[in-house]
Design a protein around this motif. Structure first.
Motif, short mmCIF file in Angstrom:
data_model
loop_
_atom_site.label_atom_id
_atom_site.label_comp_id
_atom_site.label_asym_id
_atom_site.label_seq_id
_atom_site.Cartn_x
_atom_site.Cartn_y
_atom_site.Cartn_z
N ALA A 166 0.83 -1.20 0.00
CA ALA A 166 0.00 0.00 0.00
C ALA A 166 0.86 1.25 0.00
CB ALA A 166 -0.94 0.00 1.20
N SER A 167 1.92 1.24 0.78
CA SER A 167 2.81 2.41 0.85
C SER A 167 3.57 2.61 -0.46
CB SER A 167 3.80 2.24 2.01
OG SER A 167 3.12 2.20 3.25
N LEU A 168 3.94 1.50 -1.11
CA LEU A 168 4.61 1.62 -2.42
C LEU A 168 3.66 2.19 -3.46
CD1 LEU A 168 6.67 -1.70 -2.68
CD2 LEU A 168 7.61 0.61 -2.77
N LEU A 169 2.45 1.66 -3.53
CA LEU A 169 1.49 2.13 -4.53
C LEU A 169 1.09 3.59 -4.29
CD1 LEU A 169 -0.82 -1.01 -4.79
CD2 LEU A 169 0.79 -0.20 -6.50
N ALA A 170 1.07 3.98 -3.01
CA ALA A 170 0.69 5.35 -2.68
C ALA A 170 1.84 6.34 -2.83
CB ALA A 170 0.15 5.41 -1.25
N PRO A 176 13.26 0.65 -4.47
CA PRO A 176 13.30 0.13 -5.84
C PRO A 176 13.30 -1.39 -5.93
CG PRO A 176 14.83 1.96 -5.57
CD PRO A 176 14.32 1.63 -4.20
N LEU A 177 14.04 -2.06 -5.04
CA LEU A 177 14.11 -3.52 -5.10
C LEU A 177 12.74 -4.13 -4.86
CD1 LEU A 177 15.81 -6.10 -5.29
CD2 LEU A 177 16.17 -5.95 -2.81
N LEU A 178 12.02 -3.61 -3.88
CA LEU A 178 10.68 -4.14 -3.59
C LEU A 178 9.70 -3.79 -4.70
CD1 LEU A 178 8.99 -5.65 -1.50
CD2 LEU A 178 8.50 -3.45 -0.41
N ALA A 179 9.81 -2.57 -5.24
CA ALA A 179 8.91 -2.16 -6.32
C ALA A 179 9.11 -3.03 -7.56
CB ALA A 179 9.16 -0.70 -6.66
N THR A 180 10.35 -3.45 -7.80
CA THR A 180 10.65 -4.30 -8.96
C THR A 180 9.95 -5.65 -8.86
OG1 THR A 180 12.82 -3.24 -9.20
CG2 THR A 180 12.50 -5.36 -10.31
N HIS A 181 9.85 -6.17 -7.64
CA HIS A 181 9.27 -7.50 -7.44
C HIS A 181 7.83 -7.45 -6.95
CE1 HIS A 181 13.09 -9.69 -7.99
NE2 HIS A 181 13.66 -8.67 -7.35
N GLU A 184 5.42 -9.89 -8.59
CA GLU A 184 5.72 -11.28 -8.26
C GLU A 184 5.31 -11.63 -6.83
OE1 GLU A 184 9.87 -11.77 -8.88
OE2 GLU A 184 9.84 -11.02 -10.93
N LEU A 185 5.38 -10.64 -5.92
CA LEU A 185 5.09 -10.90 -4.52
C LEU A 185 3.60 -10.82 -4.19
CD1 LEU A 185 8.01 -8.93 -2.82
CD2 LEU A 185 7.81 -11.40 -3.12
N ALA A 186 2.83 -10.15 -5.04
CA ALA A 186 1.40 -9.99 -4.76
C ALA A 186 0.68 -11.33 -4.58
CB ALA A 186 0.74 -9.16 -5.86
N PRO A 187 0.94 -12.36 -5.41
CA PRO A 187 0.26 -13.64 -5.18
C PRO A 187 0.58 -14.27 -3.83
CG PRO A 187 1.17 -13.56 -7.40
CD PRO A 187 1.72 -12.38 -6.67
N TYR A 188 1.79 -14.01 -3.32
CA TYR A 188 2.15 -14.55 -2.00
C TYR A 188 1.37 -13.83 -0.90
CZ TYR A 188 5.98 -16.89 -4.41
OH TYR A 188 6.71 -17.67 -5.26
N HIS A 189 1.17 -12.54 -1.07
CA HIS A 189 0.35 -11.78 -0.14
C HIS A 189 -1.08 -12.35 -0.09
CE1 HIS A 189 -1.58 -8.43 1.88
NE2 HIS A 189 -2.27 -8.09 0.80
N ALA A 190 -1.63 -12.61 -1.28
CA ALA A 190 -2.97 -13.20 -1.35
C ALA A 190 -2.98 -14.61 -0.78
CB ALA A 190 -3.47 -13.20 -2.79
N GLY A 191 -1.96 -15.40 -1.12
CA GLY A 191 -1.89 -16.77 -0.65
C GLY A 191 -1.78 -16.89 0.85
N GLY A 242 11.32 -14.90 0.20
CA GLY A 242 12.71 -14.44 0.25
C GLY A 242 13.49 -14.80 -1.00
N LEU A 243 13.24 -15.99 -1.53
CA LEU A 243 13.96 -16.43 -2.73
C LEU A 243 13.60 -15.61 -3.96
CD1 LEU A 243 13.84 -20.31 -2.26
CD2 LEU A 243 15.88 -18.85 -2.26
N ARG A 244 12.45 -14.95 -3.96
CA ARG A 244 12.07 -14.10 -5.10
C ARG A 244 13.09 -12.99 -5.34
NH1 ARG A 244 9.09 -15.84 -9.21
NH2 ARG A 244 7.52 -17.27 -8.40
#
Length: 450
Positions: A166-170, A176-181, A184-191, A242-244
């Motif tokens: 939420a903070s990144l989108l806002a 940058p590293l987190l924004a790049t992934h 890829e990380l959104a499905p893990y958040h949902a899962g 983490g491996l992502r």
């Protein structure tokens, strides 16, 4: 005491959750969102409205009631229940408005998303504090309490990831590293939210509910293989996150392992429920038990689709359909079905508790009429299957039509809950004997000990 195990705010959580579910279904049916872009702002707004507003509040309200029962003790820190509900509702409203602002539907600053995320985090942390302290107050707890605790750990990680996203989108965070992934990380958040917290918790609580409603022996204790498989599956999901950042290929492999473990858990759970079903002493099951068994079928179907989705990662429709079946078929179906028993039971306890043993009172089953509700449960489940087919074939019109049918079914079932709450089906001569307490619609009127 009759009121010792009653949560004062459970009905309020239930009422708010149903309102959020109906608003989400109406939004989908009215044209918000599209199947072609699941991560579009409109879709994210509706997904969070249903997952947090409906399922999140439903689970919180139910756990406030049942964790003390599972732990054979009173609820710790009960005064946090009302502030938690306020924070969750306000936080979800701000988060939804932020998504709509990102999509250009609201002329406001999208930074309110981060405020909404923080409020949601505060609300869920209050819930976690109440539930965790209640469970660990007992030195020994069975499989149900253990799975609820493990689910709370997954909820904690889900909260952290959600606030970061939420903070990144806002635009509040700039990593940058987190924004790049992020994608890829959104499905893990949902899962982690839908599988790690809600599904694991639903399995844990339903062990007790199925055993209680079917009058069947409950399988408890640390020897249950699910008690080992669940932490292993969640550990694999945590490792994959983490491996992502290090190696995408290894992350995908570990993700497949986690999903296979989750499918194994579903199989073990289904086997245990089947054993309870065969060993039950109640030969004629009530409607809530049949709807729970039907929801279990959707869980099995979703697990198979999810295994296929992670094995063939290019097919997004499979993953979308799997999560849809998890949310609407498994969790929503189970929730609607159990509410059909929980609301009448709590209403009966609240209303007739003061006069039990001194006046003639109706049975719990007298507060409902299954003939009215049964067709609507069937309609709901059929419409979920149609919705899943629409996702697989990419048909927005069919998906919206199925959603309107679901909305009609949920509204009809909500009316049945209201009738149970207002004692509409109770026999007139024992509906409200002298000394009984007429319940309010959305809160417990009796002063209970929590």
């Amino acid at each position: 005491m009759y009121g010792a195990s009653m949560s004062r705010w459970t009905m309020t959580y239930f009422s708010a959750s149903i309102a959020f579910l109906l608003s989400g279904l109406v939004s989908i049916g009215s044209g918000y969102g599209t199947l072609s872009a699941v991560d579009a702002p409109d879709n994210l707004a509706i997904i969070h409205l249903i997952v947090i507003g409906w399922l999140g509040l439903l689970f919180c309200g139910a756990l406030l009631q049942f964790v003390p029962v599972l732990s054979a003790t009173h609820l710790r820190l009960p005064w946090l229940a009302a502030p938690a509900l306020l924070a969750l509702c306000l936080g979800l409203g701000l988060l939804t408005m932020g998504f709509l602002a990102l999509g250009g539907r609201l002329p406001i600053d999208a930074t309110i998303m981060s405020v909404g995320g923080m409020l949601l985090g505060i609300g869920f942390l209050c819930i976690m504090a109440m539930l965790a302290t209640t469970i660990v107050a007992q030195r020994a707890f069975g499989i149900s309490g253990f799975l609820v605790l493990v689910g709370l750990c997954a909820l904690g990680v889900t909260i952290v990831l959600g606030n970061m996203f939420a903070s990144l989108l806002a635009g509040v965070l700039d990593i940058p590293l987190l924004a790049t992934h992020l994608a890829e990380l959104a499905p893990y958040h949902a899962g982690l939210g839908i599988l790690g917290w809600m599904t694991v918790t639903a399995i844990g609580v339903s062990y007790r509910l199925f055993a209680m409603f079917m009058l069947a022996p409950e399988r408890t204790g640390a020897r249950n293989p699910i008690a080992i498989a669940v932490p292993c599956a969640l550990a694999a999901l945590f490792s994959a996150i983490g491996l992502r950042f290090l190696d995408a290929a290894w992350a995908q492999t570990v993700t497949i392992v986690a999903v296979i473990l989750l499918a194994l858990i579903v199989g073990l759970y289904g086997q245990d429920v089947w054993r309870m079903f065969k060993a039950r002493r109640r030969k004629t099951l009530e409607l809530n038990s049949w709807t729970g068994l039907a929801a279990l079928g959707f869980l099995a179907l979703a697990a198979m689709l999810l295994v296929g989705a992670v094995s063939f990662s290019t097919n997004m429709a499979l993953a979308t359909a799997a999560f849809y079946l998890l949310i609407m078929g498994w969790l929503t179906g189970l929730g609607l079905g159990q509410l059909y028993k929980i609301i009448p039971f709590l209403t009966w306890l609240e209303t007739y508790g003061p006069v039990m043993g001194r006046r003639e009172v109706p049975r719990v089953q007298d507060l409902v009429d299954e003939r009215h509700a049964r067709p609507w449960f069937g309609t709901f489940y059929v419409s979920v299957l149609v919705g899943a087919a629409a996702i697989l074939f990419g048909s927005d019109p069919l998906f919206r039509a199925a959603t309107w049918i679901q909305c009609a079914a949920v509204a009809a079932l909500a009316l049945e809950y209201l009738r149970a709450r207002r004692l509409s089906y109770a026999p007139l001569h024992v509906r409200l004997p002298p000394g009984a307490v007429r319940p309010h619609t959305i809160c417990v009127t009796t002063q209970t000990k929590e």
